[in-house]
Write a protein that holds these residues in place. Structure first.
Motif, PDB file in Angstrom:
ATOM      1  N   LYS A 170       0.822  -1.207   0.000  1.00 49.72           N
ATOM      2  CA  LYS A 170       0.000   0.000   0.000  1.00 49.72           C
ATOM      3  C   LYS A 170       0.860   1.262   0.000  1.00 49.72           C
ATOM      4  N   GLU A 171       1.943   1.270   0.762  1.00 52.02           N
ATOM      5  CA  GLU A 171       2.761   2.481   0.895  1.00 52.02           C
ATOM      6  C   GLU A 171       3.494   2.846  -0.387  1.00 52.02           C
ATOM      7  N   ILE A 172       3.675   1.913  -1.290  1.00 59.45           N
ATOM      8  CA  ILE A 172       4.340   2.217  -2.558  1.00 59.45           C
ATOM      9  C   ILE A 172       3.378   2.052  -3.727  1.00 59.45           C
ATOM     10  N   GLY A 173       2.096   2.171  -3.455  1.00 55.44           N
ATOM     11  CA  GLY A 173       1.080   1.970  -4.488  1.00 55.44           C
ATOM     12  C   GLY A 173       1.214   2.878  -5.683  1.00 55.44           C
ATOM     13  N   GLN A 174       1.740   4.083  -5.478  1.00 58.43           N
ATOM     14  CA  GLN A 174       1.872   5.034  -6.582  1.00 58.43           C
ATOM     15  C   GLN A 174       3.262   5.024  -7.213  1.00 58.43           C
ATOM     16  N   ALA A 175       4.106   4.105  -6.802  1.00 59.50           N
ATOM     17  CA  ALA A 175       5.444   4.010  -7.385  1.00 59.50           C
ATOM     18  C   ALA A 175       5.384   3.315  -8.747  1.00 59.50           C
ATOM     19  N   PRO A 176       6.121   3.815  -9.736  1.00 54.32           N
ATOM     20  CA  PRO A 176       6.194   3.110 -11.030  1.00 54.32           C
ATOM     21  C   PRO A 176       6.789   1.722 -10.822  1.00 54.32           C
ATOM     22  N   SER A 177       6.207   0.729 -11.435  1.00 48.46           N
ATOM     23  CA  SER A 177       6.630  -0.645 -11.163  1.00 48.46           C
ATOM     24  C   SER A 177       8.064  -0.914 -11.614  1.00 48.46           C
ATOM     25  N   HIS A 178       8.567  -0.155 -12.594  1.00 53.55           N
ATOM     26  CA  HIS A 178       9.936  -0.413 -13.043  1.00 53.55           C
ATOM     27  C   HIS A 178      10.976   0.052 -12.021  1.00 53.55           C
ATOM     28  N   LYS A 179      10.555   0.797 -11.018  1.00 54.23           N
ATOM     29  CA  LYS A 179      11.484   1.259  -9.995  1.00 54.23           C
ATOM     30  C   LYS A 179      11.497   0.364  -8.749  1.00 54.23           C
ATOM     31  N   LEU A 180      10.707  -0.683  -8.754  1.00 58.39           N
ATOM     32  CA  LEU A 180      10.643  -1.568  -7.591  1.00 58.39           C
ATOM     33  C   LEU A 180      11.899  -2.423  -7.473  1.00 58.39           C
ATOM     34  N   THR A 181      12.186  -2.863  -6.254  1.00 60.03           N
ATOM     35  CA  THR A 181      13.231  -3.861  -6.056  1.00 60.03           C
ATOM     36  C   THR A 181      12.737  -5.197  -6.600  1.00 60.03           C
ATOM     37  N   TYR A 182      13.664  -6.132  -6.737  1.00 63.61           N
ATOM     38  CA  TYR A 182      13.268  -7.452  -7.248  1.00 63.61           C
ATOM     39  C   TYR A 182      12.248  -8.104  -6.312  1.00 63.61           C
ATOM     40  N   GLY A 183      12.474  -7.992  -5.011  1.00 63.50           N
ATOM     41  CA  GLY A 183      11.532  -8.574  -4.055  1.00 63.50           C
ATOM     42  C   GLY A 183      10.162  -7.940  -4.148  1.00 63.50           C
ATOM     43  N   GLN A 184      10.101  -6.631  -4.342  1.00 65.04           N
ATOM     44  CA  GLN A 184       8.812  -5.947  -4.490  1.00 65.04           C
ATOM     45  C   GLN A 184       8.110  -6.376  -5.775  1.00 65.04           C
ATOM     46  N   LYS A 185       8.881  -6.576  -6.838  1.00 66.84           N
ATOM     47  CA  LYS A 185       8.275  -7.048  -8.089  1.00 66.84           C
ATOM     48  C   LYS A 185       7.694  -8.448  -7.919  1.00 66.84           C
ATOM     49  N   LYS A 186       8.373  -9.278  -7.147  1.00 64.95           N
ATOM     50  CA  LYS A 186       7.845 -10.619  -6.867  1.00 64.95           C
ATOM     51  C   LYS A 186       6.515 -10.527  -6.114  1.00 64.95           C
ATOM     52  N   MET A 187       6.453  -9.637  -5.142  1.00 70.35           N
ATOM     53  CA  MET A 187       5.225  -9.467  -4.381  1.00 70.35           C
ATOM     54  C   MET A 187       4.117  -8.893  -5.270  1.00 70.35           C
ATOM     55  N   LEU A 188       4.476  -7.989  -6.171  1.00 72.53           N
ATOM     56  CA  LEU A 188       3.502  -7.449  -7.116  1.00 72.53           C
ATOM     57  C   LEU A 188       2.978  -8.545  -8.037  1.00 72.53           C
ATOM     58  N   GLU A 189       3.860  -9.441  -8.460  1.00 70.64           N
ATOM     59  CA  GLU A 189       3.440 -10.574  -9.291  1.00 70.64           C
ATOM     60  C   GLU A 189       2.376 -11.402  -8.564  1.00 70.64           C
ATOM     61  N   LEU A 190       2.600 -11.642  -7.286  1.00 75.62           N
ATOM     62  CA  LEU A 190       1.610 -12.373  -6.489  1.00 75.62           C
ATOM     63  C   LEU A 190       0.332 -11.555  -6.342  1.00 75.62           C
ATOM     64  N   GLY A 191       0.477 -10.245  -6.119  1.00 72.20           N
ATOM     65  CA  GLY A 191      -0.696  -9.382  -5.965  1.00 72.20           C
ATOM     66  C   GLY A 191      -1.560  -9.351  -7.203  1.00 72.20           C
ATOM     67  N   ARG A 192      -0.941  -9.297  -8.371  1.00 76.27           N
ATOM     68  CA  ARG A 192      -1.724  -9.291  -9.610  1.00 76.27           C
ATOM     69  C   ARG A 192      -2.508 -10.588  -9.770  1.00 76.27           C
ATOM     70  N   ALA A 193      -1.884 -11.704  -9.386  1.00 75.66           N
ATOM     71  CA  ALA A 193      -2.592 -12.981  -9.469  1.00 75.66           C
ATOM     72  C   ALA A 193      -3.765 -13.026  -8.488  1.00 75.66           C
ATOM     73  N   LEU A 194      -3.547 -12.570  -7.262  1.00 77.95           N
ATOM     74  CA  LEU A 194      -4.613 -12.580  -6.262  1.00 77.95           C
ATOM     75  C   LEU A 194      -5.762 -11.652  -6.650  1.00 77.95           C
ATOM     76  N   ALA A 195      -5.446 -10.574  -7.371  1.00 83.08           N
ATOM     77  CA  ALA A 195      -6.487  -9.618  -7.769  1.00 83.08           C
ATOM     78  C   ALA A 195      -7.493 -10.215  -8.741  1.00 83.08           C
ATOM     79  N   THR A 196      -7.129 -11.313  -9.392  1.00 83.54           N
ATOM     80  CA  THR A 196      -8.066 -11.977 -10.301  1.00 83.54           C
ATOM     81  C   THR A 196      -9.053 -12.879  -9.560  1.00 83.54           C
ATOM     82  N   GLU A 197      -8.888 -12.969  -8.234  1.00 82.94           N
ATOM     83  CA  GLU A 197      -9.745 -13.810  -7.390  1.00 82.94           C
ATOM     84  C   GLU A 197      -9.779 -15.260  -7.896  1.00 82.94           C
TER      85      GLU A 197
END
Length: 237
Positions: free
Chosen positions: A126-153
């Motif tokens: 939530k705290e980095i919700g407005q950050a461009p995804s290309h600026k994320l760390t590798y670990g944050q990108k991994k978590m985003l990958e999981l988040g995108r999958a979970l968002a599809t329910e």
């Protein structure tokens, strides 16, 4: 039965990547899928999720034959997967990436926005919700990958080495999150080389070696299996 994979075969030229693989899982079950590198784990994910068409065999999801269907059709039916190397939409923010995925189940802007916000809270982005995804760390990108999958329910989630490349703190964060979604009844299959993580999460473990299933059982049964020990450590001469 939630998922049934029946005698699936997939070859590439003369190489048998999958040889007569059969497995099944119940709703709410959490499986670990392990094996040495090149054993066919990701190939199996690709076949089930529609990225590869099997040469033979059948895949049934939620009572429907999905063999050979396109990935977007399979995802609409509720089977969603992550990838080993995360590739978010680079010019979109974290929130926008997750919101795009949320539109699979939410047709209005408001509903998709609310769903994306819930997922960001859930995965700790939530705290980095407005950050461009290309600026994320590798670990944050991994978590985003999981988040995108979970968002599809999803009804069934395939996680392909979601912890690969993470440091110990990031790995523990993912393990705790997976424990939470497991308690919530989310069904998922986990490909992972981190055996401690697999043993901490999976109710049942399936082992592939040279494209063949060599073990299927509880964590205790599998780690004591002679066939599994030989696959990982080799046979003493």
């Amino acid at each position: 039965m939630l998922l049934e994979i029946n005698r699936v075969i997939k070859t590439f030229g003369g190489l048998a990547a999958l040889s007569d693989v059969t497995l099944s899982m119940e709703p709410g079950e959490v499986l670990g899928l392990i094996g040495p590198n090149g054993s066919g784990k990701t190939t199996l994910f690709n076949v089930v999720s529609g990225f590869y068409r099997p040469d033979r065999g059948r895949v049934t999801f939620n009572g429907q034959d999905i063999t050979g269907l396109k990935p977007h059709i399979i995802s609409r039916r509720g089977l969603v997967r992550t990838f080993q190397i995360p590739k978010p939409l680079p010019d979109l923010t974290v929130f926008e990436n997750i919101r795009v995925a949320a539109f699979l189940r939410n047709q209005s802007d408001r509903a998709a926005t609310e769903a994306a916000q819930r997922v960001m809270d859930r995965i700790g982005l939530k705290e980095i919700g407005q950050a461009p995804s290309h600026k994320l760390t590798y670990g944050q990108k991994k978590m985003l990958e999981l988040g995108r999958a979970l968002a599809t329910e999803p009804r069934l989630l395939f996680l392909d080495e979601i912890m690969a490349g993470l440091n110990s703190a990031e790995t523990m964060e993912v393990i705790e999150l997976l424990r939470v979604i497991k308690k919530e009844g989310q069904s998922f299959i986990l490909i992972e080389h981190n055996m401690s993580a697999v043993l901490a999460i999976a109710q049942r473990i399936i082992v592939l070696n040279f494209g063949m299933k060599i073990a299927d059982g509880s964590p205790d049964e599998v780690i004591k299996s002679d066939a599994v020990i030989e696959a990982y450590l080799g046979r003493e001469e």
